[in-house]
Design a protein around this motif. Sequence first.
Motif, short mmCIF file in Angstrom:
data_model
loop_
_atom_site.label_atom_id
_atom_site.label_comp_id
_atom_site.label_asym_id
_atom_site.label_seq_id
_atom_site.Cartn_x
_atom_site.Cartn_y
_atom_site.Cartn_z
N PHE A 127 0.80 -1.10 0.03
CA PHE A 127 0.08 0.05 0.00
C PHE A 127 0.88 1.42 -0.02
O PHE A 127 0.74 2.14 -0.76
CB PHE A 127 -0.92 0.05 1.25
N PHE A 128 1.98 1.31 0.82
CA PHE A 128 2.65 2.52 1.07
C PHE A 128 3.62 2.89 -0.06
O PHE A 128 3.85 3.77 -0.63
CB PHE A 128 3.33 2.47 2.30
N SER A 129 4.06 1.58 -0.58
CA SER A 129 4.85 1.77 -2.04
C SER A 129 3.96 2.15 -3.00
O SER A 129 4.45 3.22 -4.04
CB SER A 129 5.52 0.47 -2.62
N LEU A 130 2.64 1.87 -3.31
CA LEU A 130 1.68 2.46 -4.09
C LEU A 130 1.52 3.98 -4.25
O LEU A 130 1.39 4.55 -4.89
CB LEU A 130 0.65 1.66 -4.45
N LEU A 131 1.37 4.03 -2.68
CA LEU A 131 0.94 5.66 -2.51
C LEU A 131 2.25 6.49 -2.77
O LEU A 131 1.83 7.46 -3.31
CB LEU A 131 0.94 5.76 -0.95
N GLY A 132 3.36 5.94 -2.59
CA GLY A 132 4.66 6.48 -2.79
C GLY A 132 4.56 6.68 -4.52
O GLY A 132 5.04 8.06 -4.91
N VAL A 133 4.46 5.76 -5.45
CA VAL A 133 4.34 6.05 -6.83
C VAL A 133 3.32 6.93 -7.11
O VAL A 133 3.57 7.90 -8.05
CB VAL A 133 3.99 4.59 -7.40
N VAL A 134 2.13 6.96 -6.41
CA VAL A 134 1.25 8.07 -7.16
C VAL A 134 1.58 9.46 -6.53
O VAL A 134 1.48 10.24 -7.34
CB VAL A 134 -0.04 7.67 -5.93
N ALA A 135 2.29 9.50 -5.37
CA ALA A 135 2.61 10.98 -5.02
C ALA A 135 3.89 11.38 -6.09
O ALA A 135 3.68 12.62 -6.36
CB ALA A 135 3.27 10.73 -3.81
N VAL A 136 4.55 10.45 -6.40
CA VAL A 136 5.80 10.78 -7.31
C VAL A 136 4.88 11.26 -8.87
O VAL A 136 5.56 12.31 -9.40
CB VAL A 136 6.73 9.67 -7.35
N ILE A 137 4.12 10.53 -9.20
CA ILE A 137 3.67 10.72 -10.36
C ILE A 137 2.89 12.14 -10.51
O ILE A 137 2.91 12.98 -11.33
CB ILE A 137 2.41 9.66 -10.75
N PHE A 138 2.21 12.51 -9.31
CA PHE A 138 1.57 13.62 -9.27
C PHE A 138 2.41 14.92 -9.12
O PHE A 138 2.41 15.98 -9.86
CB PHE A 138 0.60 13.85 -8.24
N LEU A 139 3.49 14.72 -8.31
CA LEU A 139 4.60 15.82 -8.35
C LEU A 139 5.15 15.95 -9.41
O LEU A 139 5.55 17.20 -10.07
CB LEU A 139 5.63 15.29 -7.21
N THR A 140 5.68 15.07 -10.25
CA THR A 140 6.23 15.21 -11.58
C THR A 140 5.32 15.79 -12.54
O THR A 140 5.70 16.76 -13.36
CB THR A 140 6.73 13.98 -12.13
#
Length: 233
Positions: A127-140
Amino acid sequence: VAFLYGALMVFTASLLLKFYYLDFSSYASESIEAVQALAGDAFLLLAVSLAVLLVDVVTSAMYPVMVKEFRQGKKISFRRAFSFALQKFWVTVPAVLAYLLIFSIISFPFIFFFDLAVVSGNFSQLFFSLLGVVAVIFLTNVLFYFIYPVSTLEKGNFVSALFSTVKLGQKDLSMVSKAAVFPFIVSLANFAVAFLVENPAFLALFVFLRFLTALVYSYHLVLNPVIYFEGRI
Protein backbone atom coordinates in the motif's frame (compact mmCIF):
# COMPACT_ATOMS: atom_id res chain seq x y z
CA VAL A 1 -4.84 8.32 -28.22
CA ALA A 2 -6.93 8.06 -25.04
CA PHE A 3 -8.27 4.68 -26.14
CA LEU A 4 -4.81 3.45 -27.10
CA TYR A 5 -3.70 4.31 -23.58
CA GLY A 6 -6.81 2.54 -22.32
CA ALA A 7 -5.74 -0.67 -24.05
CA LEU A 8 -2.27 -0.27 -22.54
CA MET A 9 -3.82 0.22 -19.10
CA VAL A 10 -5.72 -3.05 -19.38
CA PHE A 11 -2.61 -4.85 -20.63
CA THR A 12 -0.51 -3.37 -17.81
CA ALA A 13 -3.09 -4.32 -15.20
CA SER A 14 -3.17 -7.85 -16.58
CA LEU A 15 0.63 -8.13 -16.37
CA LEU A 16 0.68 -6.81 -12.81
CA LEU A 17 -1.93 -9.35 -11.76
CA LYS A 18 0.06 -12.15 -13.41
CA PHE A 19 3.18 -10.92 -11.62
CA TYR A 20 1.32 -10.82 -8.31
CA TYR A 21 0.10 -14.41 -8.65
CA LEU A 22 3.42 -15.86 -9.78
CA ASP A 23 4.78 -18.60 -7.55
CA PHE A 24 8.25 -17.27 -6.70
CA SER A 25 8.93 -20.13 -4.31
CA SER A 26 8.87 -22.71 -7.08
CA TYR A 27 11.63 -23.45 -9.56
CA ALA A 28 9.48 -25.77 -11.61
CA SER A 29 9.65 -25.50 -15.37
CA GLU A 30 6.09 -24.14 -15.43
CA SER A 31 7.10 -21.24 -13.19
CA ILE A 32 10.17 -20.48 -15.28
CA GLU A 33 8.11 -20.53 -18.46
CA ALA A 34 5.56 -18.22 -16.83
CA VAL A 35 8.31 -15.75 -15.93
CA GLN A 36 9.71 -15.88 -19.46
CA ALA A 37 6.26 -15.32 -20.95
CA LEU A 38 5.70 -12.41 -18.58
CA ALA A 39 9.04 -10.88 -19.58
CA GLY A 40 8.09 -11.18 -23.25
CA ASP A 41 4.75 -9.51 -22.62
CA ALA A 42 6.47 -6.75 -20.67
CA PHE A 43 8.85 -6.09 -23.57
CA LEU A 44 5.90 -5.96 -25.98
CA LEU A 45 4.12 -3.55 -23.65
CA LEU A 46 7.20 -1.33 -23.55
CA ALA A 47 7.51 -1.27 -27.35
CA VAL A 48 3.84 -0.49 -27.94
CA SER A 49 3.86 2.11 -25.16
CA LEU A 50 6.76 3.88 -26.84
CA ALA A 51 4.92 3.95 -30.16
CA VAL A 52 1.77 5.33 -28.53
CA LEU A 53 3.87 7.86 -26.62
CA LEU A 54 5.35 9.22 -29.85
CA VAL A 55 1.88 9.69 -31.32
CA ASP A 56 0.74 11.32 -28.08
CA VAL A 57 3.69 13.71 -27.96
CA VAL A 58 3.17 14.93 -31.51
CA THR A 59 -0.57 15.43 -31.10
CA SER A 60 -0.15 17.09 -27.70
CA ALA A 61 2.48 19.44 -29.13
CA MET A 62 -0.09 20.68 -31.65
CA TYR A 63 -2.31 22.24 -28.98
CA PRO A 64 0.05 25.05 -27.89
CA VAL A 65 0.45 26.03 -31.54
CA MET A 66 -3.31 26.15 -32.09
CA VAL A 67 -3.90 28.12 -28.88
CA LYS A 68 -1.21 30.59 -29.95
CA GLU A 69 -2.90 31.01 -33.34
CA PHE A 70 -6.25 31.58 -31.66
CA ARG A 71 -4.81 34.22 -29.35
CA GLN A 72 -3.27 35.97 -32.34
CA GLY A 73 -6.62 36.02 -34.12
CA LYS A 74 -5.45 33.66 -36.82
CA LYS A 75 -7.46 30.86 -38.35
CA ILE A 76 -6.59 27.61 -36.61
CA SER A 77 -4.91 25.15 -38.94
CA PHE A 78 -4.43 21.53 -37.91
CA ARG A 79 -2.01 21.03 -40.78
CA ARG A 80 0.12 23.99 -39.72
CA ALA A 81 0.05 22.87 -36.09
CA PHE A 82 1.04 19.33 -37.09
CA SER A 83 3.86 20.63 -39.26
CA PHE A 84 5.16 22.84 -36.46
CA ALA A 85 4.94 19.96 -33.97
CA LEU A 86 7.00 17.79 -36.31
CA GLN A 87 9.60 20.55 -36.63
CA LYS A 88 9.98 20.56 -32.85
CA PHE A 89 10.00 16.75 -32.66
CA TRP A 90 13.64 16.54 -31.57
CA VAL A 91 13.02 18.98 -28.76
CA THR A 92 9.64 17.81 -27.53
CA VAL A 93 10.22 14.06 -27.66
CA PRO A 94 13.60 14.10 -25.86
CA ALA A 95 12.12 16.49 -23.27
CA VAL A 96 9.21 14.13 -22.59
CA LEU A 97 11.51 11.10 -22.51
CA ALA A 98 13.81 12.91 -20.08
CA TYR A 99 10.80 13.75 -17.93
CA LEU A 100 9.81 10.08 -17.90
CA LEU A 101 13.37 9.10 -17.04
CA ILE A 102 13.39 11.53 -14.11
CA PHE A 103 10.08 10.09 -12.96
CA SER A 104 11.46 6.55 -13.24
CA ILE A 105 14.54 7.40 -11.19
CA ILE A 106 12.53 9.10 -8.44
CA SER A 107 9.91 6.35 -8.31
CA PHE A 108 12.40 3.46 -8.51
CA PRO A 109 12.70 2.97 -4.72
CA PHE A 110 8.92 2.78 -4.39
CA ILE A 111 8.65 0.36 -7.32
CA PHE A 112 11.44 -1.74 -5.82
CA PHE A 113 9.62 -1.95 -2.48
CA PHE A 114 6.41 -2.71 -4.37
CA ASP A 115 8.10 -5.70 -6.01
CA LEU A 116 9.39 -6.88 -2.65
CA ALA A 117 5.92 -6.49 -1.18
CA VAL A 118 4.42 -8.60 -3.96
CA VAL A 119 6.98 -11.36 -3.43
CA SER A 120 6.67 -11.32 0.37
CA GLY A 121 2.92 -10.70 0.46
CA ASN A 122 3.36 -7.68 2.73
CA PHE A 123 0.15 -5.72 2.12
CA SER A 124 1.06 -2.68 4.22
CA GLN A 125 4.33 -2.30 2.32
CA LEU A 126 2.40 -2.80 -0.91
CA PHE A 127 0.00 0.00 0.00
CA PHE A 128 2.66 2.52 1.01
CA SER A 129 4.84 1.78 -2.01
CA LEU A 130 1.86 2.33 -4.30
CA LEU A 131 1.06 5.53 -2.43
CA GLY A 132 4.63 6.66 -2.99
CA VAL A 133 4.43 6.00 -6.72
CA VAL A 134 1.15 7.91 -6.95
CA ALA A 135 2.68 10.86 -5.08
CA VAL A 136 5.70 10.88 -7.40
CA ILE A 137 3.46 10.78 -10.47
CA PHE A 138 1.47 13.78 -9.27
CA LEU A 139 4.56 15.73 -8.22
CA THR A 140 6.30 15.22 -11.56
CA ASN A 141 3.07 16.06 -13.40
CA VAL A 142 2.97 19.38 -11.58
CA LEU A 143 6.65 20.23 -12.01
CA PHE A 144 6.62 19.36 -15.71
CA TYR A 145 3.12 20.68 -16.33
CA PHE A 146 4.24 23.12 -19.05
CA ILE A 147 6.49 20.70 -20.90
CA TYR A 148 4.48 20.88 -24.14
CA PRO A 149 4.08 24.64 -24.55
CA VAL A 150 7.67 25.28 -23.45
CA SER A 151 9.30 22.63 -25.64
CA THR A 152 7.07 23.48 -28.60
CA LEU A 153 6.99 27.28 -28.54
CA GLU A 154 10.24 28.38 -26.94
CA LYS A 155 13.64 28.38 -28.56
CA GLY A 156 16.39 26.13 -27.31
CA ASN A 157 17.10 22.44 -26.91
CA PHE A 158 15.30 19.91 -24.77
CA VAL A 159 17.58 20.55 -21.78
CA SER A 160 16.69 24.24 -21.64
CA ALA A 161 13.05 23.26 -22.15
CA LEU A 162 13.20 21.01 -19.10
CA PHE A 163 14.68 23.73 -16.89
CA SER A 164 12.18 26.31 -18.12
CA THR A 165 9.32 23.88 -17.58
CA VAL A 166 10.27 23.18 -13.97
CA LYS A 167 10.85 26.88 -13.32
CA LEU A 168 7.39 27.76 -14.62
CA GLY A 169 5.81 24.89 -12.70
CA GLN A 170 7.33 26.17 -9.47
CA LYS A 171 6.35 29.76 -10.24
CA ASP A 172 2.67 29.17 -9.53
CA LEU A 173 2.60 25.80 -7.84
CA SER A 174 -0.88 26.29 -6.42
CA MET A 175 -2.59 27.02 -9.74
CA VAL A 176 -0.72 24.28 -11.56
CA SER A 177 -1.59 21.75 -8.86
CA LYS A 178 -5.27 22.63 -9.11
CA ALA A 179 -5.19 22.37 -12.90
CA ALA A 180 -3.40 19.01 -12.81
CA VAL A 181 -5.35 17.31 -10.04
CA PHE A 182 -8.61 16.47 -11.84
CA PRO A 183 -7.05 14.80 -14.92
CA PHE A 184 -4.77 12.95 -12.53
CA ILE A 185 -7.69 11.64 -10.46
CA VAL A 186 -9.60 10.55 -13.58
CA SER A 187 -6.56 8.67 -14.91
CA LEU A 188 -5.93 7.07 -11.54
CA ALA A 189 -9.53 5.90 -11.28
CA ASN A 190 -9.38 4.60 -14.83
CA PHE A 191 -6.25 2.60 -14.12
CA ALA A 192 -7.76 1.14 -10.95
CA VAL A 193 -10.85 -0.01 -12.87
CA ALA A 194 -8.57 -1.60 -15.50
CA PHE A 195 -7.84 -4.38 -12.99
CA LEU A 196 -11.52 -5.33 -12.93
CA VAL A 197 -12.49 -5.26 -16.62
CA GLU A 198 -13.26 -8.98 -16.68
CA ASN A 199 -16.48 -7.99 -14.94
CA PRO A 200 -18.89 -6.57 -17.59
CA ALA A 201 -20.06 -3.81 -15.26
CA PHE A 202 -16.51 -2.63 -14.62
CA LEU A 203 -15.71 -2.96 -18.32
CA ALA A 204 -18.57 -0.58 -19.07
CA LEU A 205 -17.29 1.75 -16.36
CA PHE A 206 -13.80 1.57 -17.84
CA VAL A 207 -15.07 2.52 -21.31
CA PHE A 208 -17.05 5.40 -19.81
CA LEU A 209 -13.97 6.62 -17.95
CA ARG A 210 -11.95 6.47 -21.18
CA PHE A 211 -14.53 8.73 -22.84
CA LEU A 212 -14.35 11.02 -19.83
CA THR A 213 -10.56 10.94 -19.95
CA ALA A 214 -10.57 11.87 -23.63
CA LEU A 215 -12.82 14.86 -22.91
CA VAL A 216 -10.89 15.94 -19.83
CA TYR A 217 -7.52 15.70 -21.52
CA SER A 218 -8.70 17.51 -24.63
CA TYR A 219 -9.84 20.36 -22.39
CA HIS A 220 -6.67 20.08 -20.35
CA LEU A 221 -4.43 20.27 -23.41
CA VAL A 222 -6.11 23.56 -24.28
CA LEU A 223 -6.04 24.85 -20.70
CA ASN A 224 -2.35 24.05 -20.35
CA PRO A 225 -1.06 26.54 -22.96
CA VAL A 226 -3.69 29.08 -21.90
CA ILE A 227 -2.23 29.09 -18.38
CA TYR A 228 1.24 29.20 -19.93
CA PHE A 229 0.42 32.31 -21.96
CA GLU A 230 -1.34 33.99 -19.04
CA GLY A 231 1.76 33.45 -16.94
CA ARG A 232 3.88 35.03 -19.66
CA ILE A 233 1.85 38.25 -19.75
